[in-house]
Design an enzyme around this catalytic site. Structure first.
Site, PDB file in Angstrom:
ATOM      1  N   ARG A  93       0.770  -1.280   0.035  1.00 20.63           N
ATOM      2  CA  ARG A  93      -0.021  -0.014   0.036  1.00 20.63           C
ATOM      3  C   ARG A  93       1.009   1.340   0.102  1.00 20.63           C
ATOM      4  O   ARG A  93       0.346   2.201  -0.611  1.00 20.63           O
ATOM      5  CB  ARG A  93      -0.848  -0.053   1.185  1.00 20.63           C
ATOM      6  N   TYR A 146      -9.908  26.203  -7.139  1.00 25.51           N
ATOM      7  CA  TYR A 146     -10.663  25.135  -8.028  1.00 25.51           C
ATOM      8  C   TYR A 146     -12.127  24.839  -7.310  1.00 25.51           C
ATOM      9  O   TYR A 146     -11.901  24.558  -6.074  1.00 25.51           O
ATOM     10  CB  TYR A 146      -9.850  23.782  -8.431  1.00 25.51           C
ATOM     11  N   ASP A 189      -2.235  25.192  -5.085  1.00 25.50           N
ATOM     12  CA  ASP A 189      -2.653  24.420  -6.122  1.00 25.50           C
ATOM     13  C   ASP A 189      -1.740  24.820  -7.243  1.00 25.50           C
ATOM     14  O   ASP A 189      -2.211  25.872  -7.746  1.00 25.50           O
ATOM     15  CB  ASP A 189      -4.140  24.425  -6.415  1.00 25.50           C
ATOM     16  N   LYS A 247      -3.418  16.718 -15.591  1.00 23.49           N
ATOM     17  CA  LYS A 247      -3.282  17.672 -16.653  1.00 23.49           C
ATOM     18  C   LYS A 247      -1.937  17.505 -17.540  1.00 23.49           C
ATOM     19  O   LYS A 247      -1.720  16.721 -18.046  1.00 23.49           O
ATOM     20  CB  LYS A 247      -3.309  19.105 -15.878  1.00 23.49           C
TER      21      LYS A 247
HETATM   22  C1  LIG Z   1      -8.109  19.732 -12.726  1.00 20.04           C
HETATM   23  C2  LIG Z   1      -7.719  20.552 -11.478  1.00 20.04           C
HETATM   24  C3  LIG Z   1      -7.711  19.818 -10.278  1.00 20.04           C
HETATM   25  C4  LIG Z   1      -8.406  18.503 -10.169  1.00 20.04           C
HETATM   26  O1  LIG Z   1      -7.663  17.476 -10.707  1.00 20.04           O
HETATM   27  P1  LIG Z   1      -8.459  16.126 -11.082  1.00 20.04           P
HETATM   28  O2  LIG Z   1      -7.117  14.765 -10.996  1.00 20.04           O
HETATM   29  O3  LIG Z   1      -9.145  16.012 -11.954  1.00 20.04           O
HETATM   30  O4  LIG Z   1      -8.920  15.436  -9.601  1.00 20.04           O
HETATM   31  C5  LIG Z   1      -7.483  20.302  -9.118  1.00 20.04           C
HETATM   32  N1  LIG Z   1      -6.808  21.766  -9.265  1.00 20.04           N
HETATM   33  C6  LIG Z   1      -6.817  22.552 -10.506  1.00 20.04           C
HETATM   34  C7  LIG Z   1      -6.243  23.725 -10.471  1.00 20.04           C
HETATM   35  C8  LIG Z   1      -7.343  21.708 -11.810  1.00 20.04           C
HETATM   36  O5  LIG Z   1      -7.530  22.068 -12.878  1.00 20.04           O
END
Ligand SMILES: *Cc1c(COP(=O)(O)O)cnc(C)c1O
Length: 382
Positions: free
Chosen positions: A50, A103, A175, A200
């Protein structure tokens, strides 16, 4: 070495087999070499699957080194990279100060789940700097940044906020999905936890969901890892392998998307339909000076105001596009466009724009084809 070079080297096995890439290591049970080591395992020996095997170690190590941090936790989504960072930073009775441009699903977590654990959230105007000191109280435990912010792209003065927070003993989280930890180094600017959606640009091919948090120092990492392990978060090795594969070509993909996005932003600016271009790297962006100071490059994600447009008009524009797809997420090879107005939420501030806000995520297509597509869109709403 430059990051482009490091991306080709980080996290690679250097063993006698000569393999370029690490294996996809699947496994739950790890056999102990002796009864004594069953419970008293030496540091570094993985005692249970894990916590992640060699594929995980390769990706965590690569991301840690790329950001210059002390350690990394992988999460099953970018959303969870944010929620894990928050959970590692706060306890009952505390308050999170969050940029009003974060977000949407992170906002939802702060407003629906954290109150159950006695943690409140207050939002601050996203174009913030050292004046955040006035908002910090004895209850403030964490500050959540996102710069540029989701959809509306406001920027914060990251080093100024990190400095004030450190003085007051408050943990800072960013973030950092927009820069992918490549064109911005938040930990070097004093931020404590850099969270991002590997979904992304790191994944880069719209076939993977994953997140990562890199911690600035050992104590912060210990806190992060203890939280991660107590919840039992795990990511599948096949997905971890895909993220590592994406990381190798990320710099060239981002550079290409960024260059195309600037060409398209300039073209849009020449159109009579266009209002402000909200691309941090574009002179039109009100916080362009912060971008110039802190970032070494950009990516293909930006938003544009179309004064006087309503939602039906945005819909007609989007429906006329053929090369651009419509969909959430971004950072893949394919270009996307969405109208943002139906999902814009603000607590403390309002994002004022006249008309519609459309977000473009520029992929790897030839910019000429994307521009021809946008011409089709404008023709449909003329
Ligand atoms: C897409 C995104 C997320 C979330 O990512 P996931 O993998 O889809 O959960 C978080 N923060 C930002 C700025 C994003 O663009």
């Amino acid at each position: 070495m430059k990051d482009e070079t490091r991306l080709t080297r980080l996290g690679r096995p250097h063993d006698e087999r000569g393999q370029v890439n690490p294996s996809v290591a699947r496994g739950s049970t790890m056999l102990a070499p002796s009864a004594a080591e069953l419970y008293d395992f030496p540091p570094g020996r993985v005692h249970y699957g894990r916590v992640g095997l060699e594929t995980h170690q390769a990706l965590r190590g690569a991301l840690t080194e790329l950001q210059g941090g002390a350690g990394c936790a992988l999460t099953s989504s970018g959303l969870m990279a944010n929620t894990l960072s928050i959970l590692a930073s706060v306890e009952a009775g505390g308050t999170v100060l969050a940029a009003d441009c974060i977000y949407g699903p992170v906002r939802n977590f702060l407003l629906t789940t954290m109150p159950k654990f006695g943690v409140k959230t207050e939002f601050f105007a996203p174009r913030m700097g050292a004046e955040i000191a006035d908002l910090i109280t004895d209850e403030t435990q964490a500050i959540l940044l996102e710069s540029p912010g989701s959809l509306t792209m406001e920027m914060q003065d990251i080093p100024a906020i990190a400095r004030v927070a450190r003085e007051k003993g408050v943990i800072t989280i960013i973030d950092d999905t927009w820069s992918a930890g490549l064109t911005l180094k938040p930990l070097q600017l004093g931020v404590d936890y850099a969270a991002q959606a590997l979904t992304k640009y790191v994944g880069g091919h719209s076939d993977l969901l994953m997140g990562a948090v890199v911690a600035r120092d050992e104590a912060l990492f210990a806190r992060l890892q203890a939280t991660e392990r107590s919840f039992g978060f795990h990511t599948a090795p096949d997905d971890v392998y895909l993220a590592l594969r994406g990381l190798r070509s990320m710099a060239v993909r981002m550079e290409r998307s960024f260059a195309s996005s600037m060409a398209i932003a300039d073209w849009l600016k020449s159109r009579p339909e266009t209002g402000r271009i909200l691309h941090p790297a574009h002179a039109d962006h009100p916080d362009n000076a912060l971008f110039q100071r802190d970032f070494t490059g950009g990516c293909g994600l930006f938003s544009v105001e179309f004064p006087g447009w309503d939602i039906p008009k945005s819909e007609r524009f989007l429906d006329a596009l053929d090369v651009f797809g419509m969909g959430f997420s971004w950072g893949g090879y394919e270009s996307l466009a969405i109208h943002c107005d139906p999902q814009l939420k603000r607590t403390r501030t309002t994002h004022r724009h006249d008309g519609a806000l459309i977000r473009f995520a520029i992929g790897l297509e030839a910019p000429e084809d994307l521009i021809a597509d946008l011409e089709r869109g404008f023709a449909a709403v003329a």
